[in-house]
Design a protein around this motif. Structure first.
Motif, PDB file in Angstrom:
ATOM      1  N   GLN A  29       0.833  -1.193   0.000  1.00  0.00           N
ATOM      2  CA  GLN A  29       0.000   0.000   0.000  1.00  0.00           C
ATOM      3  C   GLN A  29       0.876   1.254   0.000  1.00  0.00           C
ATOM      4  O   GLN A  29       2.081   1.199   0.248  1.00  0.00           O
ATOM      5  CB  GLN A  29      -0.917   0.004   1.219  1.00  0.00           C
ATOM      6  CG  GLN A  29      -1.882  -1.168   1.280  1.00  0.00           C
ATOM      7  CD  GLN A  29      -2.809  -1.067   2.463  1.00  0.00           C
ATOM      8  OE1 GLN A  29      -3.482  -0.059   2.664  1.00  0.00           O
ATOM      9  NE2 GLN A  29      -2.850  -2.122   3.272  1.00  0.00           N
ATOM     10  N   TYR A 222      -6.116  10.367  -8.924  1.00  0.00           N
ATOM     11  CA  TYR A 222      -7.257   9.695  -9.564  1.00  0.00           C
ATOM     12  C   TYR A 222      -7.730  10.415 -10.822  1.00  0.00           C
ATOM     13  O   TYR A 222      -8.851  10.200 -11.284  1.00  0.00           O
ATOM     14  CB  TYR A 222      -8.439   9.559  -8.599  1.00  0.00           C
ATOM     15  CG  TYR A 222      -8.082   9.077  -7.225  1.00  0.00           C
ATOM     16  CD1 TYR A 222      -7.487   7.837  -7.034  1.00  0.00           C
ATOM     17  CD2 TYR A 222      -8.328   9.865  -6.099  1.00  0.00           C
ATOM     18  CE1 TYR A 222      -7.146   7.393  -5.760  1.00  0.00           C
ATOM     19  CE2 TYR A 222      -7.999   9.426  -4.826  1.00  0.00           C
ATOM     20  CZ  TYR A 222      -7.399   8.189  -4.664  1.00  0.00           C
ATOM     21  OH  TYR A 222      -7.064   7.754  -3.411  1.00  0.00           O
ATOM     22  N   PHE A 239     -12.877   4.575 -14.129  1.00  0.00           N
ATOM     23  CA  PHE A 239     -11.669   4.084 -13.474  1.00  0.00           C
ATOM     24  C   PHE A 239     -10.567   5.133 -13.562  1.00  0.00           C
ATOM     25  O   PHE A 239     -10.349   5.724 -14.625  1.00  0.00           O
ATOM     26  CB  PHE A 239     -11.196   2.777 -14.113  1.00  0.00           C
ATOM     27  CG  PHE A 239     -12.168   1.645 -13.950  1.00  0.00           C
ATOM     28  CD1 PHE A 239     -12.433   1.107 -12.706  1.00  0.00           C
ATOM     29  CD2 PHE A 239     -12.846   1.131 -15.054  1.00  0.00           C
ATOM     30  CE1 PHE A 239     -13.344   0.069 -12.548  1.00  0.00           C
ATOM     31  CE2 PHE A 239     -13.751   0.094 -14.916  1.00  0.00           C
ATOM     32  CZ  PHE A 239     -14.002  -0.438 -13.650  1.00  0.00           C
ATOM     33  N   ASP A 242      -4.536   5.554  -9.231  1.00  0.00           N
ATOM     34  CA  ASP A 242      -4.052   6.049  -7.938  1.00  0.00           C
ATOM     35  C   ASP A 242      -2.536   6.009  -7.987  1.00  0.00           C
ATOM     36  O   ASP A 242      -1.933   4.938  -7.945  1.00  0.00           O
ATOM     37  CB  ASP A 242      -4.579   5.176  -6.799  1.00  0.00           C
ATOM     38  CG  ASP A 242      -3.997   5.587  -5.450  1.00  0.00           C
ATOM     39  OD1 ASP A 242      -3.439   6.708  -5.352  1.00  0.00           O
ATOM     40  OD2 ASP A 242      -4.087   4.799  -4.503  1.00  0.00           O
ATOM     41  N   GLN A 250      -2.161   1.656  -8.345  1.00  0.00           N
ATOM     42  CA  GLN A 250      -3.404   0.897  -8.284  1.00  0.00           C
ATOM     43  C   GLN A 250      -4.523   1.667  -8.996  1.00  0.00           C
ATOM     44  O   GLN A 250      -4.330   2.807  -9.415  1.00  0.00           O
ATOM     45  CB  GLN A 250      -3.796   0.597  -6.838  1.00  0.00           C
ATOM     46  CG  GLN A 250      -3.805   1.789  -5.916  1.00  0.00           C
ATOM     47  CD  GLN A 250      -3.868   1.379  -4.438  1.00  0.00           C
ATOM     48  OE1 GLN A 250      -3.796   0.215  -4.094  1.00  0.00           O
ATOM     49  NE2 GLN A 250      -4.011   2.355  -3.569  1.00  0.00           N
ATOM     50  N   TYR A 252      -8.608   2.968  -8.906  1.00  0.00           N
ATOM     51  CA  TYR A 252      -9.812   3.253  -8.144  1.00  0.00           C
ATOM     52  C   TYR A 252     -11.000   3.363  -9.100  1.00  0.00           C
ATOM     53  O   TYR A 252     -10.834   3.739 -10.264  1.00  0.00           O
ATOM     54  CB  TYR A 252      -9.656   4.569  -7.372  1.00  0.00           C
ATOM     55  CG  TYR A 252      -9.113   4.414  -5.973  1.00  0.00           C
ATOM     56  CD1 TYR A 252      -7.923   3.722  -5.745  1.00  0.00           C
ATOM     57  CD2 TYR A 252      -9.769   4.958  -4.886  1.00  0.00           C
ATOM     58  CE1 TYR A 252      -7.414   3.589  -4.458  1.00  0.00           C
ATOM     59  CE2 TYR A 252      -9.277   4.834  -3.603  1.00  0.00           C
ATOM     60  CZ  TYR A 252      -8.093   4.143  -3.394  1.00  0.00           C
ATOM     61  OH  TYR A 252      -7.599   3.997  -2.124  1.00  0.00           O
ATOM     62  N   PHE A 254     -15.043   4.959  -9.643  1.00  0.00           N
ATOM     63  CA  PHE A 254     -15.937   6.047  -9.227  1.00  0.00           C
ATOM     64  C   PHE A 254     -17.267   5.901  -9.947  1.00  0.00           C
ATOM     65  O   PHE A 254     -17.307   5.769 -11.176  1.00  0.00           O
ATOM     66  CB  PHE A 254     -15.318   7.411  -9.553  1.00  0.00           C
ATOM     67  CG  PHE A 254     -14.011   7.664  -8.863  1.00  0.00           C
ATOM     68  CD1 PHE A 254     -13.966   8.336  -7.654  1.00  0.00           C
ATOM     69  CD2 PHE A 254     -12.822   7.193  -9.403  1.00  0.00           C
ATOM     70  CE1 PHE A 254     -12.758   8.559  -7.005  1.00  0.00           C
ATOM     71  CE2 PHE A 254     -11.609   7.407  -8.763  1.00  0.00           C
ATOM     72  CZ  PHE A 254     -11.589   8.087  -7.555  1.00  0.00           C
ATOM     73  N   ALA A 268     -16.699   7.832  -5.020  1.00  0.00           N
ATOM     74  CA  ALA A 268     -15.747   6.725  -5.012  1.00  0.00           C
ATOM     75  C   ALA A 268     -16.439   5.428  -4.595  1.00  0.00           C
ATOM     76  O   ALA A 268     -17.308   5.425  -3.719  1.00  0.00           O
ATOM     77  CB  ALA A 268     -14.594   7.030  -4.061  1.00  0.00           C
ATOM     78  N   ASN A 272     -12.786   0.155  -3.095  1.00  0.00           N
ATOM     79  CA  ASN A 272     -11.512   0.568  -3.685  1.00  0.00           C
ATOM     80  C   ASN A 272     -10.343   0.061  -2.848  1.00  0.00           C
ATOM     81  O   ASN A 272     -10.470  -0.084  -1.637  1.00  0.00           O
ATOM     82  CB  ASN A 272     -11.448   2.086  -3.805  1.00  0.00           C
ATOM     83  CG  ASN A 272     -12.161   2.598  -5.046  1.00  0.00           C
ATOM     84  OD1 ASN A 272     -12.059   2.003  -6.108  1.00  0.00           O
ATOM     85  ND2 ASN A 272     -12.898   3.691  -4.903  1.00  0.00           N
ATOM     86  N   PRO A 273      -9.160  -0.187  -3.483  1.00  0.00           N
ATOM     87  CA  PRO A 273      -8.907  -0.123  -4.912  1.00  0.00           C
ATOM     88  C   PRO A 273      -9.493  -1.317  -5.652  1.00  0.00           C
ATOM     89  O   PRO A 273      -9.677  -2.385  -5.074  1.00  0.00           O
ATOM     90  CB  PRO A 273      -7.378  -0.132  -4.989  1.00  0.00           C
ATOM     91  CG  PRO A 273      -6.957  -0.924  -3.795  1.00  0.00           C
ATOM     92  CD  PRO A 273      -7.944  -0.552  -2.715  1.00  0.00           C
ATOM     93  N   SER A 276      -4.651  -3.627  -7.523  1.00  0.00           N
ATOM     94  CA  SER A 276      -3.462  -2.990  -6.951  1.00  0.00           C
ATOM     95  C   SER A 276      -2.285  -3.943  -7.037  1.00  0.00           C
ATOM     96  O   SER A 276      -2.417  -5.090  -7.486  1.00  0.00           O
ATOM     97  CB  SER A 276      -3.727  -2.603  -5.490  1.00  0.00           C
ATOM     98  OG  SER A 276      -4.016  -3.751  -4.715  1.00  0.00           O
TER      99      SER A 276
END
Length: 319
Positions: A29, A222, A239, A242, A250, A252, A254, A268, A272-273, A276
């Motif tokens: 992360q 994003y 999409f 990130d 990765q 995310y 929406f 969002a 999420n994610p 990744s």
């Protein structure tokens, strides 16, 4: 006594922070105030099928086999988009060429094996992000062509291998990863410029494109598109990449809550994610693209890319 208590508190806090940072590192992360730099890593792309498009088993992916395809080892293969033509899926993708990146294609065969067919688009400068779609009876492609200072539209003349330039739908512009789609009879386009998510619209694909009054609709993270728009359970999903802590970490998702010529709102996703950094192989260092297509049997075929292998180090960064 007070000094001792303060020292104990500092040690405990430091231990907790160190443990938290180790947890973030091991689970791949983003780490606050740090970024990940990799050397020797490279992008790969492939496909998988699933019943749950937001719960993917990446162990089931079928990657494009470089050796079997006669492609140089570690050559960049990224930004895969799928297109269904007469019941056969094809995967278009960015592939590094002699003068920058070109657009290649592979046919999805039995058991999701990928049969590389070759390069289909080669311009004088870098191309990537080959979004292929249909409008009426015409099959089009809009790749990222910001190095050519325009958003360029190509039409298939002998699918999937032969394409002709149609027109610059937005001229004199440097827009990253243009993503077009049609909603309520209106064409829309997301694209990124200077870490801003720009939004455009047009009454027809070949018509005049106008920047949306709410554009840019997002700034900072994003904002760079990460794949085709996806309609699922009555919701339209965007999409975005990130890149906090490093480019292409990765993806995310929406949900588009409101979109017309005068308004735009998004929320969002809760899970999420979407994808990744994963495992110790092909997606070890990050994933930055997804394309989901629904099949006739109700399952989904998903194209993904990942940046894997190589060595990674953590450096201090305020980005």
């Amino acid at each position: 006594m007070k000094i001792k208590k303060i020292l104990i508190a500092i040690v405990l806090l430091g231990t907790l922070c160190a443990g938290y940072f180790v947890y973030l590192y091991l689970t791949k992360q983003s780490i606050p105030f740090f970024s990940r730099q990799t050397t020797g890593a490279y992008y790969s792309a492939g496909v998988l099928t699933t019943n749950k498009p937001f719960s993917l088993d990446l162990d089931n992916i079928s990657l494009l086999d470089r050796k079997a395809s006669g492609i140089k080892e570690k050559l960049l293969i990224a930004d895969p988009f799928l297109f269904n033509n007469d019941g056969n899926f094809y995967m278009f993708f960015e592939i590094m060429g002699k003068t920058g990146a070109d657009i290649g294609v592979a046919k999805v065969t039995e058991n999701n094996n990928l049969e590389y067919l070759g390069v289909v688009l080669d311009e004088s400068k870098h191309l990537s992000y080959p979004l292929v779609f249909k409008d009426g009876e015409h099959i089009y492609m809009i790749p990222e062509s910001q190095a050519l200072n325009a958003v360029k539209l190509y039409e298939a003349v002998d699918f999937p291998l032969k394409w002709k330039f149609k027109k610059d739908i937005i001229a004199k512009s440097r827009l990253a990863d243009p993503t077009v789609f049609k909603k309520d009879g209106v064409w829309f386009m997301f694209a990124e410029a200077a870490k801003e998510l720009r939004l455009f619209y047009a009454d027809s694909l070949l018509g005049n494109w106008t920047e949306h009054p709410k554009s840019p609709v997002k700034k900072g993270n994003y904002t760079r598109p990460a794949g085709r728009m996806f309609s699922h359970n009555g919701k339209l999903i965007r999409f975005g990449q990130d890149s906090y802590g490093g480019y292409g970490r990765q993806v995310y998702g929406f949900t588009i809550d409101s979109l017309n010529k005068s308004d735009y709102k998004e929320t969002a996703l809760k899970n999420n994610p979407v994808v990744s950094a994963n495992g110790e192989g092909w997606a070890k260092n990050g994933m930055h693209h997804i394309d989901i297509q629904k099949k006739e049997d109700g399952t989904f075929i998903v194209a993904l890319d990942g940046r894997g292998y190589g060595k990674e180090r953590i450096i201090f960064s305020l980005n």
